[in-house]
Scaffold this active site. Structure first.
Site, mmCIF file in Angstrom:
data_model
loop_
_atom_site.group_PDB
_atom_site.id
_atom_site.type_symbol
_atom_site.label_atom_id
_atom_site.label_comp_id
_atom_site.label_asym_id
_atom_site.label_seq_id
_atom_site.Cartn_x
_atom_site.Cartn_y
_atom_site.Cartn_z
ATOM 1 N N ASP A 186 50.408 46.848 50.876
ATOM 2 C CA ASP A 186 50.295 47.124 49.446
ATOM 3 C C ASP A 186 49.235 46.172 48.883
ATOM 4 O O ASP A 186 48.035 46.510 48.851
ATOM 5 C CB ASP A 186 51.691 46.940 48.791
ATOM 6 N N ASP A 238 60.527 46.034 50.789
ATOM 7 C CA ASP A 238 59.261 45.480 50.290
ATOM 8 C C ASP A 238 59.435 43.983 50.053
ATOM 9 O O ASP A 238 60.288 43.564 49.272
ATOM 10 C CB ASP A 238 58.884 46.192 48.976
ATOM 11 N N LYS A 276 47.811 52.463 45.363
ATOM 12 C CA LYS A 276 48.037 52.355 43.921
ATOM 13 C C LYS A 276 46.680 52.492 43.248
ATOM 14 O O LYS A 276 45.736 51.769 43.605
ATOM 15 C CB LYS A 276 48.642 50.994 43.557
ATOM 16 N N GLU A 320 57.198 46.621 53.810
ATOM 17 C CA GLU A 320 55.996 46.589 52.973
ATOM 18 C C GLU A 320 55.579 45.145 52.698
ATOM 19 O O GLU A 320 56.409 44.319 52.311
ATOM 20 C CB GLU A 320 56.306 47.331 51.661
ATOM 21 N N GLY A 334 53.965 52.312 42.754
ATOM 22 C CA GLY A 334 54.173 52.292 41.301
ATOM 23 C C GLY A 334 54.021 50.881 40.763
ATOM 24 O O GLY A 334 54.055 49.911 41.522
ATOM 25 N N SER A 372 62.541 52.437 43.735
ATOM 26 C CA SER A 372 62.387 51.055 44.168
ATOM 27 C C SER A 372 63.403 50.213 43.403
ATOM 28 O O SER A 372 63.369 50.178 42.176
ATOM 29 C CB SER A 372 60.951 50.598 43.872
ATOM 30 N N LYS A 412 63.820 52.243 48.289
ATOM 31 C CA LYS A 412 63.133 51.011 48.697
ATOM 32 C C LYS A 412 63.889 49.845 48.077
ATOM 33 O O LYS A 412 64.240 49.898 46.903
ATOM 34 C CB LYS A 412 61.695 51.066 48.189
ATOM 35 N N LYS A 437 63.907 45.509 47.564
ATOM 36 C CA LYS A 437 63.045 44.333 47.604
ATOM 37 C C LYS A 437 63.766 43.285 48.454
ATOM 38 O O LYS A 437 64.979 43.103 48.332
ATOM 39 C CB LYS A 437 62.836 43.792 46.189
HETATM 40 O O1 OSB Z 1 55.289 45.866 45.134
HETATM 41 O O2 OSB Z 1 55.447 47.957 44.926
HETATM 42 C C1 OSB Z 1 55.485 46.833 44.428
HETATM 43 C C2 OSB Z 1 56.681 47.012 40.800
HETATM 44 C C3 OSB Z 1 55.806 46.126 40.227
HETATM 45 C C4 OSB Z 1 54.866 45.502 40.992
HETATM 46 C C5 OSB Z 1 54.808 45.722 42.362
HETATM 47 C C6 OSB Z 1 55.683 46.612 42.953
HETATM 48 C C7 OSB Z 1 56.655 47.258 42.161
HETATM 49 C C8 OSB Z 1 57.668 48.175 42.683
HETATM 50 C C9 OSB Z 1 58.251 49.214 41.763
HETATM 51 O O3 OSB Z 1 58.102 48.116 43.801
HETATM 52 C C10 OSB Z 1 57.358 50.382 41.550
HETATM 53 C C11 OSB Z 1 57.801 51.332 40.460
HETATM 54 O O4 OSB Z 1 58.916 51.838 40.512
HETATM 55 O O5 OSB Z 1 56.992 51.581 39.540
HETATM 56 MG MG MG Z 2 54.877 46.631 47.063
#
Ligand code: OSB
Ligand code: MG
Length: 369
Positions: free
Chosen positions: A239, A189, A263, A214, A291, A136, A162, A164
């Site tokens: 999510d 996401d 999660k 997402e 994550g 991500s 992924k 953002k």
């Molecule tokens: O929205 O999935 C999410 C990290 C922190 C809080 C929310 C998210 C995320 C990530 C990274 O997208 C996840 C990771 O690599 O641990």
């Molecule tokens: Mg997310």
């Protein structure tokens, strides 16, 4: 499962690079490690995944410590448990506070698996010997920076990326990525950055063959996502909106998403996560493991969960080195050819380094039961 002692370790770790989402940046990661000890000196570890501020859900490191200390440990000390799956039920009368519950429950699952001398994945019923990794990537200063990061992660073996997105960092960015990587397994996401007013804008994503988008809409919404999914070809993945089995059931019933991100912390623990997984399997909804910028302890739990059958899509499970200069587990988690091999030691399967745990600890709370 007789518990003698519970230790809350509050850590301060610095991510290698700031992680930017539609909400803002995280560089310093405050995190909670929960340790439960039995009479024989065996120790189970869980991780609290709340952040210092309530930007993702309402919980913070402080609220999780408060809940564990003042409500959950008293339940644990009054009740006798034979299996960690019994914890969720005894925690149920406490509303929400899912990350707090999951942190303590996770430590109990690890301890249970160690007492049984089996890997956590096996205790959960997982069969896979390896899980698919994914990466991500946060919002970057420029598209060029993002493209070169994707190249770098591909060289490290990642096969699913992924990114953002947020208004102003979306269509153009995806278009440019597709020019460079026409066949990449790519997803986006939004962390709730849009509203239904953006339907026409979001429809522009449909031409780029994203695996999914997402959480485009509000963090607590299930209804508007259903309206949006009717208009989009791109599958929606939820999510933030899915905090329990009941949320998952409603989202599937309303067709608010075609894919689910599970999660452990967000849904209150491994027991609830498995319940959501089993339901999604029944309903043919693909799931993947999200994550929370965890230390290796939290990520080891994620890896164990992702061995369950319906985790058919690569998760946000990356190597230790993606996040940290050094992780607190040994060996560190590593990705080979887009996959992470399961350790076969009991419990989470990774050794928690006391030395490194101590190095990053800023506060410790000890409870004798
Ligand atoms: O929205 O999935 C999410 C990290 C922190 C809080 C929310 C998210 C995320 C990530 C990274 O997208 C996840 C990771 O690599 O641990
Ligand atoms: Mg997310």
């Amino acid at each position: 499962m007789k518990i003698k002692k519970i230790v809350l370790h509050i850590l301060q770790m610095r991510l290698k690079a700031p992680f930017s989402t539609s909400y803002g940046d995280i560089h310093d990661r405050e995190l909670l490690i929960v340790e439960v000890k039995d009479d024989d000196g065996a120790a189970g570890f869980g991780e609290g995944v709340a952040f210092s501020t309530p930007w993702y859900t309402e919980e913070t490191v402080k609220t999780t410590v408060h809940m564990i200390e003042d409500f959950l440990i008293p339940i644990l000390s009054k009740t006798s448990f034979h299996h960690p799956r019994e914890l969720a039920e005894s925690f149920r009368f406490i509303r929400r506070n899912y990350m707090a519950k999951a942190a303590l429950e996770g430590a109990m699952w690890d301890l249970y698996a160690k007492q049984q001398n089996i890997p956590l994945s096996q205790a959960l019923g997982g069969m896979k010997k390896e899980v698919e990794a994914g990466v991500s990537i946060g919002i970057q200063p420029t598209i060029k920076d993002l493209i070169s990061l994707i190249e770098q992660y591909q060289e490290e073996g990642y096969k699913r990326v992924k990114i953002k997105i947020k208004p102003g960092w979306d269509i153009e960015v995806v278009k440019e990525i597709r020019k460079h990587f026409p066949n990449l397994d790519l997803m986006a996401d939004a962390n709730s950055a849009y509203t239904l007013k953006d339907i026409n804008h979001l429809k522009q994503l449909d031409e780029f063959q994203l695996m999914m988008i997402e959480q485009p809409l509000a963090h607590d919404d299930i209804v508007d996502h259903s309206k949006l999914q009717k208009e989009l070809d791109t599958p929606i993945c939820l999510d933030e909106s899915i905090c329990s089995f009941e949320d998952a059931r409603k989202a599937v019933e309303l067709r608010s998403c075609k894919i689910m991100n599970i999660k452990i912390g967000r849904v209150g623990g491994l027991t609830e996560a498995k319940k959501i997984h089993d339901f999604c399997k029944e309903q043919n909804v693909p799931v993947w493991c999200g994550g929370m910028l965890e230390s290796g302890i939290g990520r080891a739990h994620n890896i164990a969960l992702a061995t369950l059958e319906q985790f058919t899509l690569p998760g946000d499970i990356s190597s230790s080195s993606k996040y940290w200069e050094e992780d607190i587990i040994e060996p560190e988690i590593s990705v080979y050819n887009g996959k992470i091999a399961l350790p076969d030691n009991p419990g989470i399967g990774f050794h928690v380094s006391r030395e490194k745990l101590k190095k990053y600890t800023v506060e410790t709370k000890v409870f004798t039961l």
